[in-house]
Design a protein around this motif. Structure first.
Motif, PDB file in Angstrom:
ATOM      1  N   ILE A 116       0.840  -1.197   0.000  1.00  0.00           N
ATOM      2  CA  ILE A 116       0.000   0.000   0.000  1.00  0.00           C
ATOM      3  C   ILE A 116       0.872   1.243   0.000  1.00  0.00           C
ATOM      4  N   LEU A 117       1.910   1.252   0.823  1.00  0.00           N
ATOM      5  CA  LEU A 117       2.814   2.407   0.863  1.00  0.00           C
ATOM      6  C   LEU A 117       3.511   2.603  -0.483  1.00  0.00           C
ATOM      7  N   ARG A 118       3.926   1.503  -1.083  1.00  0.00           N
ATOM      8  CA  ARG A 118       4.576   1.579  -2.399  1.00  0.00           C
ATOM      9  C   ARG A 118       3.613   2.189  -3.423  1.00  0.00           C
ATOM     10  N   ARG A 119       2.358   1.748  -3.396  1.00  0.00           N
ATOM     11  CA  ARG A 119       1.366   2.269  -4.342  1.00  0.00           C
ATOM     12  C   ARG A 119       1.074   3.731  -4.071  1.00  0.00           C
ATOM     13  N   LEU A 120       0.966   4.117  -2.810  1.00  0.00           N
ATOM     14  CA  LEU A 120       0.683   5.513  -2.475  1.00  0.00           C
ATOM     15  C   LEU A 120       1.868   6.420  -2.781  1.00  0.00           C
ATOM     16  N   GLY A 121       3.057   5.851  -2.913  1.00  0.00           N
ATOM     17  CA  GLY A 121       4.221   6.632  -3.339  1.00  0.00           C
ATOM     18  C   GLY A 121       4.047   7.154  -4.756  1.00  0.00           C
ATOM     19  N   GLU A 122       3.201   6.517  -5.528  1.00  0.00           N
ATOM     20  CA  GLU A 122       2.917   6.967  -6.897  1.00  0.00           C
ATOM     21  C   GLU A 122       1.847   8.045  -6.932  1.00  0.00           C
ATOM     22  N   GLY A 123       1.074   8.198  -5.852  1.00  0.00           N
ATOM     23  CA  GLY A 123       0.022   9.213  -5.805  1.00  0.00           C
ATOM     24  C   GLY A 123      -1.149   8.727  -4.977  1.00  0.00           C
ATOM     25  N   ALA A 124      -2.097   9.636  -4.716  1.00  0.00           N
ATOM     26  CA  ALA A 124      -3.275   9.319  -3.916  1.00  0.00           C
ATOM     27  C   ALA A 124      -4.114   8.251  -4.612  1.00  0.00           C
ATOM     28  N   VAL A 151     -16.313   9.006  -1.423  1.00  0.00           N
ATOM     29  CA  VAL A 151     -15.078   8.246  -1.639  1.00  0.00           C
ATOM     30  C   VAL A 151     -14.016   8.693  -0.644  1.00  0.00           C
ATOM     31  N   ARG A 152     -13.329   7.724  -0.027  1.00  0.00           N
ATOM     32  CA  ARG A 152     -12.231   8.016   0.892  1.00  0.00           C
ATOM     33  C   ARG A 152     -10.918   7.771   0.164  1.00  0.00           C
ATOM     34  N   TYR A 153     -10.085   8.822   0.109  1.00  0.00           N
ATOM     35  CA  TYR A 153      -8.791   8.759  -0.576  1.00  0.00           C
ATOM     36  C   TYR A 153      -7.665   8.638   0.444  1.00  0.00           C
ATOM     37  N   CYS A 154      -6.640   7.917   0.065  1.00  0.00           N
ATOM     38  CA  CYS A 154      -5.460   7.730   0.904  1.00  0.00           C
ATOM     39  C   CYS A 154      -4.263   8.384   0.237  1.00  0.00           C
ATOM     40  N   MET A 155      -3.398   8.950   1.042  1.00  0.00           N
ATOM     41  CA  MET A 155      -2.136   9.504   0.548  1.00  0.00           C
ATOM     42  C   MET A 155      -1.076   9.300   1.617  1.00  0.00           C
ATOM     43  N   LEU A 156       0.177   9.425   1.230  1.00  0.00           N
ATOM     44  CA  LEU A 156       1.261   9.247   2.198  1.00  0.00           C
ATOM     45  C   LEU A 156       1.166  10.291   3.297  1.00  0.00           C
ATOM     46  N   GLY A 157       1.488   9.879   4.525  1.00  0.00           N
ATOM     47  CA  GLY A 157       1.434  10.764   5.678  1.00  0.00           C
ATOM     48  C   GLY A 157       2.743  11.490   5.904  1.00  0.00           C
ATOM     49  N   THR A 158       2.853  12.066   7.080  1.00  0.00           N
ATOM     50  CA  THR A 158       4.010  12.906   7.400  1.00  0.00           C
ATOM     51  C   THR A 158       5.141  12.150   8.088  1.00  0.00           C
ATOM     52  N   ASN A 159       4.927  10.883   8.451  1.00  0.00           N
ATOM     53  CA  ASN A 159       5.972  10.108   9.125  1.00  0.00           C
ATOM     54  C   ASN A 159       7.067   9.796   8.105  1.00  0.00           C
ATOM     55  N   SER A 160       8.176  10.493   8.237  1.00  0.00           N
ATOM     56  CA  SER A 160       9.283  10.320   7.280  1.00  0.00           C
ATOM     57  C   SER A 160      10.300   9.290   7.767  1.00  0.00           C
ATOM     58  N   LEU A 161       9.977   8.576   8.838  1.00  0.00           N
ATOM     59  CA  LEU A 161      10.811   7.505   9.393  1.00  0.00           C
ATOM     60  C   LEU A 161      12.150   8.002   9.939  1.00  0.00           C
ATOM     61  N   GLU A 162      12.268   9.295  10.235  1.00  0.00           N
ATOM     62  CA  GLU A 162      13.524   9.817  10.786  1.00  0.00           C
ATOM     63  C   GLU A 162      13.813   9.237  12.165  1.00  0.00           C
ATOM     64  N   ARG A 163      12.778   9.139  13.030  1.00  0.00           N
ATOM     65  CA  ARG A 163      12.980   8.558  14.366  1.00  0.00           C
ATOM     66  C   ARG A 163      13.421   7.108  14.254  1.00  0.00           C
ATOM     67  N   GLU A 164      12.798   6.379  13.347  1.00  0.00           N
ATOM     68  CA  GLU A 164      13.104   4.961  13.184  1.00  0.00           C
ATOM     69  C   GLU A 164      14.530   4.772  12.669  1.00  0.00           C
ATOM     70  N   VAL A 165      14.923   5.599  11.718  1.00  0.00           N
ATOM     71  CA  VAL A 165      16.283   5.520  11.178  1.00  0.00           C
ATOM     72  C   VAL A 165      17.301   5.864  12.268  1.00  0.00           C
ATOM     73  N   ALA A 166      16.999   6.867  13.089  1.00  0.00           N
ATOM     74  CA  ALA A 166      17.901   7.246  14.183  1.00  0.00           C
ATOM     75  C   ALA A 166      18.010   6.108  15.194  1.00  0.00           C
ATOM     76  N   TRP A 167      16.890   5.454  15.512  1.00  0.00           N
ATOM     77  CA  TRP A 167      16.925   4.333  16.452  1.00  0.00           C
ATOM     78  C   TRP A 167      17.751   3.180  15.889  1.00  0.00           C
ATOM     79  N   ILE A 168      17.559   2.867  14.614  1.00  0.00           N
ATOM     80  CA  ILE A 168      18.324   1.788  13.976  1.00  0.00           C
ATOM     81  C   ILE A 168      19.810   2.138  13.961  1.00  0.00           C
TER      82      ILE A 168
END
Length: 157
Positions: free
Chosen positions: A69-77, A115-132
């Protein structure tokens, strides 16, 4: 048949189980571990509360459908209906996946008409990358210390 005395450090009490008594084995006991100390319980709780956002993100990324789903939403809503069709799932099933992604801040939904549309959110995974990165540095440090220890002790044997 009797059991050796119990250490207070290992077990705080023993209880005769009803099943063993029913089988005619009065000397069988079920051991009940000591309850957690308040300090230990608080430390466990603190470690659980410390990373709730990381937990939600990693739980969301653990499923291949949600990653898709995230991969698909990377292409657009995209609408929920389109996602359900793309992944060959029911609307209810895809909504559950989207809800988990929303809770992790990785997806945002917006209702336009019916109709309910989905798009990528604001979580840019910076916290997760810092933890890793921190975990990786810690692990590399431990491995370096192990290497130094092995090099020191190699010549003594």
């Amino acid at each position: 048949m009797s059991f050796p005395p119990l250490s207070g450090a290992d077990v705080h009490r023993r209880i005769r189980t009803s099943t063993s008594a029913a089988r005619g084995c009065p000397d069988r006991y079920r051991f009940v571990p000591k309850p957690l100390t308040e300090r230990h319980a608080r430390a466990t709780l603190n470690s659980m509360v410390q990373y709730p956002i990381l937990d939600a993100t990693f739980a969301a990324l653990a499923d291949p459908t949600r990653r898709g789903i995230l991969r698909r939403l990377g292409e657009g809503a995209c609408s929920i209906s389109d996602l359900a069709e793309l992944f060959e799932m029911t609307l209810t099933g895809i909504k559950k996946h989207v809800r988990l992604l929303e809770e992790a801040g990785m997806v945002v939904t917006e209702k336009r008409g019916r109709v309910r549309y989905c798009m990528l959110g604001t979580n840019s995974l910076e916290r997760e990358v810092a933890w890793i990165r921190d975990y990786q540095l810690s692990l590399e440090g431990r491995l370096d210390r192990l290497d130094e220890f092995l090099n020191r002790t190699e010549g003594t044997s």
